[in-house]
Design a protein around this motif. Structure first.
Motif, mmCIF file in Angstrom:
data_model
loop_
_atom_site.group_PDB
_atom_site.id
_atom_site.type_symbol
_atom_site.label_atom_id
_atom_site.label_comp_id
_atom_site.label_asym_id
_atom_site.label_seq_id
_atom_site.Cartn_x
_atom_site.Cartn_y
_atom_site.Cartn_z
ATOM 1 N N GLU A 1 0.821 -1.202 0.000
ATOM 2 C CA GLU A 1 0.000 0.000 0.000
ATOM 3 C C GLU A 1 0.858 1.255 0.000
ATOM 4 O OE1 GLU A 1 -0.330 -2.425 2.310
ATOM 5 O OE2 GLU A 1 -2.254 -3.341 1.784
ATOM 6 N N GLU A 2 1.935 1.251 0.782
ATOM 7 C CA GLU A 2 2.832 2.406 0.825
ATOM 8 C C GLU A 2 3.541 2.585 -0.514
ATOM 9 O OE1 GLU A 2 5.556 1.942 4.042
ATOM 10 O OE2 GLU A 2 4.017 2.280 5.571
ATOM 11 N N ARG A 3 3.983 1.491 -1.086
ATOM 12 C CA ARG A 3 4.680 1.567 -2.373
ATOM 13 C C ARG A 3 3.757 2.113 -3.466
ATOM 14 N NH1 ARG A 3 9.388 -0.700 -3.157
ATOM 15 N NH2 ARG A 3 8.914 -1.347 -5.282
ATOM 16 N N ALA A 4 2.508 1.661 -3.466
ATOM 17 C CA ALA A 4 1.533 2.158 -4.442
ATOM 18 C C ALA A 4 1.259 3.641 -4.226
ATOM 19 C CB ALA A 4 0.236 1.361 -4.342
ATOM 20 N N PHE A 5 1.174 4.044 -2.959
ATOM 21 C CA PHE A 5 0.936 5.452 -2.632
ATOM 22 C C PHE A 5 2.086 6.323 -3.121
ATOM 23 C CE2 PHE A 5 1.391 8.957 0.494
ATOM 24 C CZ PHE A 5 0.219 9.631 0.200
ATOM 25 N N TYR A 6 3.322 5.919 -2.823
ATOM 26 C CA TYR A 6 4.481 6.706 -3.251
ATOM 27 C C TYR A 6 4.611 6.732 -4.767
ATOM 28 C CZ TYR A 6 5.848 6.682 1.660
ATOM 29 O OH TYR A 6 5.868 6.846 3.020
ATOM 30 N N GLN A 7 4.322 5.621 -5.418
ATOM 31 C CA GLN A 7 4.381 5.597 -6.885
ATOM 32 C C GLN A 7 3.319 6.533 -7.470
ATOM 33 O OE1 GLN A 7 6.743 4.005 -8.892
ATOM 34 N NE2 GLN A 7 5.803 5.448 -10.301
ATOM 35 N N GLY A 8 2.135 6.542 -6.875
ATOM 36 C CA GLY A 8 1.088 7.456 -7.327
ATOM 37 C C GLY A 8 1.492 8.907 -7.157
ATOM 38 N N LEU A 9 2.153 9.233 -6.063
ATOM 39 C CA LEU A 9 2.625 10.605 -5.845
ATOM 40 C C LEU A 9 3.706 10.987 -6.847
ATOM 41 C CD1 LEU A 9 2.779 10.871 -1.948
ATOM 42 C CD2 LEU A 9 1.140 11.940 -3.488
ATOM 43 N N ILE A 10 4.581 10.043 -7.165
ATOM 44 C CA ILE A 10 5.613 10.304 -8.175
ATOM 45 C C ILE A 10 4.960 10.574 -9.526
ATOM 46 C CG2 ILE A 10 7.480 9.235 -9.505
ATOM 47 C CD1 ILE A 10 8.266 7.780 -6.875
ATOM 48 N N ASP A 11 3.979 9.762 -9.893
ATOM 49 C CA ASP A 11 3.265 9.966 -11.160
ATOM 50 C C ASP A 11 2.568 11.315 -11.187
ATOM 51 O OD1 ASP A 11 4.129 7.444 -11.876
ATOM 52 O OD2 ASP A 11 2.191 6.467 -11.478
ATOM 53 N N LEU A 12 1.955 11.684 -10.078
ATOM 54 C CA LEU A 12 1.267 12.970 -9.976
ATOM 55 C C LEU A 12 2.248 14.132 -10.121
ATOM 56 C CD1 LEU A 12 -1.391 14.513 -9.327
ATOM 57 C CD2 LEU A 12 -0.715 14.381 -6.935
ATOM 58 N N ALA A 13 3.395 14.049 -9.455
ATOM 59 C CA ALA A 13 4.399 15.107 -9.544
ATOM 60 C C ALA A 13 4.931 15.225 -10.972
ATOM 61 C CB ALA A 13 5.537 14.838 -8.567
ATOM 62 N N ASN A 14 5.173 14.099 -11.631
ATOM 63 C CA ASN A 14 5.640 14.135 -13.024
ATOM 64 C C ASN A 14 4.602 14.752 -13.947
ATOM 65 O OD1 ASN A 14 8.264 13.092 -12.769
ATOM 66 N ND2 ASN A 14 7.474 11.006 -12.685
ATOM 67 N N GLU A 15 3.343 14.425 -13.722
ATOM 68 C CA GLU A 15 2.260 15.007 -14.534
ATOM 69 C C GLU A 15 2.170 16.509 -14.304
ATOM 70 O OE1 GLU A 15 -0.735 15.043 -17.348
ATOM 71 O OE2 GLU A 15 0.561 13.357 -16.807
ATOM 72 N N GLN A 16 2.347 16.927 -13.074
ATOM 73 C CA GLN A 16 2.310 18.354 -12.763
ATOM 74 C C GLN A 16 3.460 19.085 -13.469
ATOM 75 O OE1 GLN A 16 3.053 19.397 -8.667
ATOM 76 N NE2 GLN A 16 1.738 21.197 -8.835
ATOM 77 N N ILE A 17 4.642 18.505 -13.461
ATOM 78 C CA ILE A 17 5.783 19.104 -14.152
ATOM 79 C C ILE A 17 5.483 19.233 -15.644
ATOM 80 C CG2 ILE A 17 8.165 18.696 -14.872
ATOM 81 C CD1 ILE A 17 8.601 17.402 -12.089
ATOM 82 N N LYS A 18 4.916 18.177 -16.228
ATOM 83 C CA LYS A 18 4.592 18.184 -17.653
ATOM 84 C C LYS A 18 3.565 19.274 -17.981
ATOM 85 C CE LYS A 18 1.801 15.264 -19.860
ATOM 86 N NZ LYS A 18 1.225 13.991 -20.299
ATOM 87 N N ARG A 19 2.544 19.393 -17.153
ATOM 88 C CA ARG A 19 1.505 20.396 -17.415
ATOM 89 C C ARG A 19 2.018 21.819 -17.223
ATOM 90 N NH1 ARG A 19 -4.425 18.244 -16.183
ATOM 91 N NH2 ARG A 19 -4.127 16.111 -16.910
ATOM 92 N N LEU A 20 2.873 22.027 -16.229
ATOM 93 C CA LEU A 20 3.467 23.352 -16.046
ATOM 94 C C LEU A 20 4.318 23.733 -17.246
ATOM 95 C CD1 LEU A 20 4.494 23.236 -12.276
ATOM 96 C CD2 LEU A 20 2.805 24.759 -13.314
ATOM 97 N N ASP A 21 5.072 22.781 -17.774
ATOM 98 C CA ASP A 21 5.900 23.034 -18.943
ATOM 99 C C ASP A 21 5.039 23.341 -20.167
ATOM 100 O OD1 ASP A 21 8.437 23.198 -20.245
ATOM 101 O OD2 ASP A 21 8.049 21.217 -21.124
ATOM 102 N N GLN A 22 3.963 22.577 -20.334
ATOM 103 C CA GLN A 22 3.064 22.812 -21.467
ATOM 104 C C GLN A 22 2.392 24.171 -21.379
ATOM 105 O OE1 GLN A 22 0.444 19.434 -21.215
ATOM 106 N NE2 GLN A 22 1.670 18.201 -22.618
ATOM 107 N N SER A 23 1.931 24.548 -20.197
ATOM 108 C CA SER A 23 1.252 25.835 -20.059
ATOM 109 C C SER A 23 2.227 26.987 -20.253
ATOM 110 C CB SER A 23 0.536 25.938 -18.715
ATOM 111 O OG SER A 23 1.449 25.923 -17.645
#
Length: 59
Positions: free
Chosen positions: A22-44
């Motif tokens: 559960e912890e590993r899935a949570f941390y992986q989800g946060l990593i994915d979210l942070a990467n998506e945020q970086i991508k969207r900030l760059d696109q905007s």
């Protein structure tokens, strides 16, 4: 971007040391979210630059 890189590094360390699934899935989800945020900030940022430097709007 420096803060996001720091966050991803910390999350990857936590992911590597976690034992529970559960912890590993949570941390992986946060990593994915942070990467998506970086991508969207760059696109905007790119979109804003493109709109500002549009020659058809200079007149």
């Amino acid at each position: 971007m420096e803060e996001q890189a720091w966050l991803i590094t910390i999350l990857q360390d936590l992911l590597a040391t976690s034992i529970k699934l559960e912890e590993r899935a949570f941390y992986q989800g946060l990593i994915d979210l942070a990467n998506e945020q970086i991508k969207r900030l760059d696109q905007s940022s790119g979109e804003l630059d493109g709109r500002i430097w549009n020659p058809s709007r200079w007149g």
